[in-house]
Design a protein around this motif. Structure first.
Motif, PDB file in Angstrom:
ATOM      1  N   ALA A  10      -1.683  -4.760 -10.657  1.00  0.00           N
ATOM      2  CA  ALA A  10      -1.637  -4.699  -9.196  1.00  0.00           C
ATOM      3  C   ALA A  10      -2.422  -3.501  -8.663  1.00  0.00           C
ATOM      4  O   ALA A  10      -3.176  -3.623  -7.691  1.00  0.00           O
ATOM      5  CB  ALA A  10      -0.172  -4.631  -8.733  1.00  0.00           C
ATOM      6  N   GLU A  11      -2.277  -2.348  -9.290  1.00  0.00           N
ATOM      7  CA  GLU A  11      -2.996  -1.164  -8.813  1.00  0.00           C
ATOM      8  C   GLU A  11      -4.503  -1.310  -8.982  1.00  0.00           C
ATOM      9  O   GLU A  11      -5.277  -0.859  -8.122  1.00  0.00           O
ATOM     10  CB  GLU A  11      -2.488   0.074  -9.553  1.00  0.00           C
TER      11      GLU A  11
ATOM     12  N   ALA B  93       0.828  -1.210   0.000  1.00  0.00           N
ATOM     13  CA  ALA B  93       0.000   0.000   0.000  1.00  0.00           C
ATOM     14  C   ALA B  93       0.856   1.251   0.000  1.00  0.00           C
ATOM     15  O   ALA B  93       0.540   2.241  -0.682  1.00  0.00           O
ATOM     16  CB  ALA B  93      -0.931  -0.013   1.205  1.00  0.00           C
ATOM     17  N   ALA B  94       1.962   1.224   0.737  1.00  0.00           N
ATOM     18  CA  ALA B  94       2.856   2.391   0.765  1.00  0.00           C
ATOM     19  C   ALA B  94       3.539   2.591  -0.581  1.00  0.00           C
ATOM     20  O   ALA B  94       3.725   3.727  -1.036  1.00  0.00           O
ATOM     21  CB  ALA B  94       3.890   2.228   1.877  1.00  0.00           C
ATOM     22  N   VAL B  95       3.920   1.505  -1.246  1.00  0.00           N
ATOM     23  CA  VAL B  95       4.580   1.617  -2.549  1.00  0.00           C
ATOM     24  C   VAL B  95       3.615   2.160  -3.591  1.00  0.00           C
ATOM     25  O   VAL B  95       3.993   2.981  -4.450  1.00  0.00           O
ATOM     26  CB  VAL B  95       5.144   0.243  -2.968  1.00  0.00           C
ATOM     27  N   VAL B  96       2.366   1.757  -3.552  1.00  0.00           N
ATOM     28  CA  VAL B  96       1.384   2.257  -4.512  1.00  0.00           C
ATOM     29  C   VAL B  96       1.171   3.756  -4.332  1.00  0.00           C
ATOM     30  O   VAL B  96       0.972   4.500  -5.312  1.00  0.00           O
ATOM     31  CB  VAL B  96       0.060   1.478  -4.357  1.00  0.00           C
ATOM     32  N   ARG B  97       1.253   4.232  -3.094  1.00  0.00           N
ATOM     33  CA  ARG B  97       1.083   5.659  -2.830  1.00  0.00           C
ATOM     34  C   ARG B  97       2.331   6.471  -3.131  1.00  0.00           C
ATOM     35  O   ARG B  97       2.327   7.697  -2.983  1.00  0.00           O
ATOM     36  CB  ARG B  97       0.691   5.876  -1.373  1.00  0.00           C
TER      37      ARG B  97
ATOM     38  N   SER C 232       6.370  -5.231  -9.663  1.00  0.00           N
ATOM     39  CA  SER C 232       5.758  -4.554 -10.803  1.00  0.00           C
ATOM     40  C   SER C 232       5.434  -3.097 -10.464  1.00  0.00           C
ATOM     41  O   SER C 232       5.588  -2.206 -11.314  1.00  0.00           O
ATOM     42  CB  SER C 232       4.487  -5.292 -11.233  1.00  0.00           C
ATOM     43  N   VAL C 233       5.005  -2.844  -9.233  1.00  0.00           N
ATOM     44  CA  VAL C 233       4.721  -1.460  -8.834  1.00  0.00           C
ATOM     45  C   VAL C 233       6.009  -0.655  -8.749  1.00  0.00           C
ATOM     46  O   VAL C 233       6.062   0.509  -9.171  1.00  0.00           O
ATOM     47  CB  VAL C 233       3.961  -1.443  -7.498  1.00  0.00           C
TER      48      VAL C 233
END
Length: 450
Positions: free
Chosen positions: A406-407, A260-264, A390-391
């Motif tokens: 993934a997102e 979740a932190a990497v997506v943000r 991938s992110v």
């Protein structure tokens, strides 16, 4: 010189079974089990006709042994390539093929399981003039000469009901109490103590060292549980299994917050740790051991009472599903309890799928299957790693498309959907494989007989 034992009731020729030939072009299981010589027994020469598979096998039982063995043909036996007489003994050829197994077997169940592992079925046993594999194994066991010291003890019976497997509370011995209760409860106790200590410890280097020492202590306790008791594998797990298991456990505690932190766009600080899931999984070691004991002991009792391989498989499949269901129910309760104690919300779906995957993989390893659990664990770990990478890789120029799957999944279902999906699919595939594999008689005998 070959030593012959006195003829008994089992040595008398039994009534020939109904002929059941293999189809055109298909190998005959009876001939392959009895040895390479059985294939030529029915093709003796011009004018000879092929008999049943049992009769062709009987021709090899009276033929001379290979050179160098010192065995001589029995009186009145046919030579190599001769046609089998109508009153031939097909069981003798099968015993010659598996002479080492018959000599070292301490119970007819070992012979039955080994025959099944070599492809013998109840239908194939009928070609050896027996109604099922169990009765064939009983005759093979009874016809092997035993030492004088062994004759004082009553002969073992493949269908005698064994002593019931005692539970941890039914007068258990200290060693059984240790392996079934005390050791499995150690990981949960250490994890609970670690979390209680961290709640009172001030931030700093000492806290970091305490976390590292506590994690190592919990992992060591889990390793002790896997080396002793019902979850002990006859051979150590491979490096791939260990690495994949460590990754799956670590991701269950740290992965959702990190993803979740990497997506943000982070992580720019320490992400949250799922302590409730960590405590619930560590506490679940005890029900995992008890459920494995329930399945193993129940399967061996059913093996002793069964009269055929189909009957045993039909009785073992519900036992496996019931053991898995009991474990998942206990795991869900422990996760809910951990969440209530810590005031957090554990990942019930992801931790449940992970628990099912780990238990099924361990049961397969315990009963001699290595390839399937290795592939399943590595695949689940690879999916989680691929989602995270991938992110991260999407931050490279022109690589934005890599993070779209993934997102999208995270946006719809949340970050916990990634481990839930990976572990659930792997656990389902493992269950499909485990049901037939663990329903075989050969999976519930001594590893040396498999």
């Amino acid at each position: 010189m070959t030593t012959h034992h006195a003829p008994g009731p089992l040595d008398a020729p039994s009534r020939p079974a109904r002929s059941a030939h293999a189809g055109p072009g298909e190998p005959d299981p009876a001939r392959s089990l009895a040895g390479p010589g059985a294939a030529g027994a029915g093709r003796s020469g011009p004018g000879s006709t092929g008999g049943t598979a049992a009769d062709s096998v009987a021709g090899t039982g009276d033929s001379p042994a290979p050179a160098g063995t010192g065995d001589s043909p029995a009186p009145g036996s046919a030579g190599p390539g001769a046609a089998s007489p109508p009153g031939g003994d097909p069981v003798k050829a099968l015993m010659h093929r598996h002479r080492e197994l018959c000599a070292r077997a301490v119970d007819p169940l070992e012979i039955a399981a080994a025959l099944e592992a070599h492809g013998m079925t109840d239908r194939t046993a009928a070609r050896f003039r027996h109604r099922d594999v169990f009765s064939l194994a009983e005759e093979m066991y009874a016809r092997v000469p035993r030492h004088t010291s062994d004759r004082s003890a009553p002969p073992a019976s493949a269908h005698a009901v064994p002593e019931p497997v005692a539970g941890p509370a039914a007068g258990a011995s200290p060693s059984r109490l240790l392996t079934l209760v005390l050791l499995p409860a150690l990981p949960g106790a250490l994890c609970a103590g670690l979390l209680a200590g961290l709640a009172q410890a001030p931030p700093g280097r000492a806290r970091t060292l305490a976390v590292v020492a506590g994690v190592l202590a919990v992992l060591s306790a889990v390793q002790l549980c896997l080396r002793h008791g019902p979850l002990r594998s006859p051979r150590p797990a491979g490096v791939a299994v260990r690495l994949a298991t460590l990754w799956l456990l670590g991701y269950a505690v740290l992965g959702d917050g990190l993803l979740a932190a990497v997506v943000r766009g982070g992580p720019d600080r320490l992400w949250p740790v799922d302590t409730a899931t960590a405590l619930g999984l560590s506490l679940a070691m005890l029900p995992a051991v008890l459920c494995a004991r329930l399945f193993t002991g129940g399967a061996r009792r059913r093996l002793a009472r069964s009269r055929g391989l189909g009957e045993f498989a039909a009785a073992t499949r519900p036992l496996l599903l019931a053991s898995l269901t009991c474990y998942l129910a206990a795991l869900a309760g422990l996760l809910a309890l951990a969440g209530a104690l810590l005031g957090a919300s554990p990942a019930l779906a992801g931790a449940g799928a992970l628990g099912a995957l780990l238990l099924l993989a361990r049961l397969l390893l315990v009963h001699g299957h290595r390839a399937t659990p290795t592939v399943a664990l590595a695949t689940a770990a690879g999916v989680e790693l691929a989602a995270l990478c991938s992110v991260l890789a999407s931050r490279l120029p022109g690589c934005d498309f890599l993070a779209v799957p993934a997102e999208t999944l995270i946006e719809v279902c949340g970050a916990e959907a990634v481990p839930t999906l990976a572990c659930a699919v792997a656990a389902f595939a493992l269950l499909v494989r485990a049901v037939p594999a663990l329903s075989r008689a050969s999976a519930h005998t001594d590893p040396g007989t498999r």
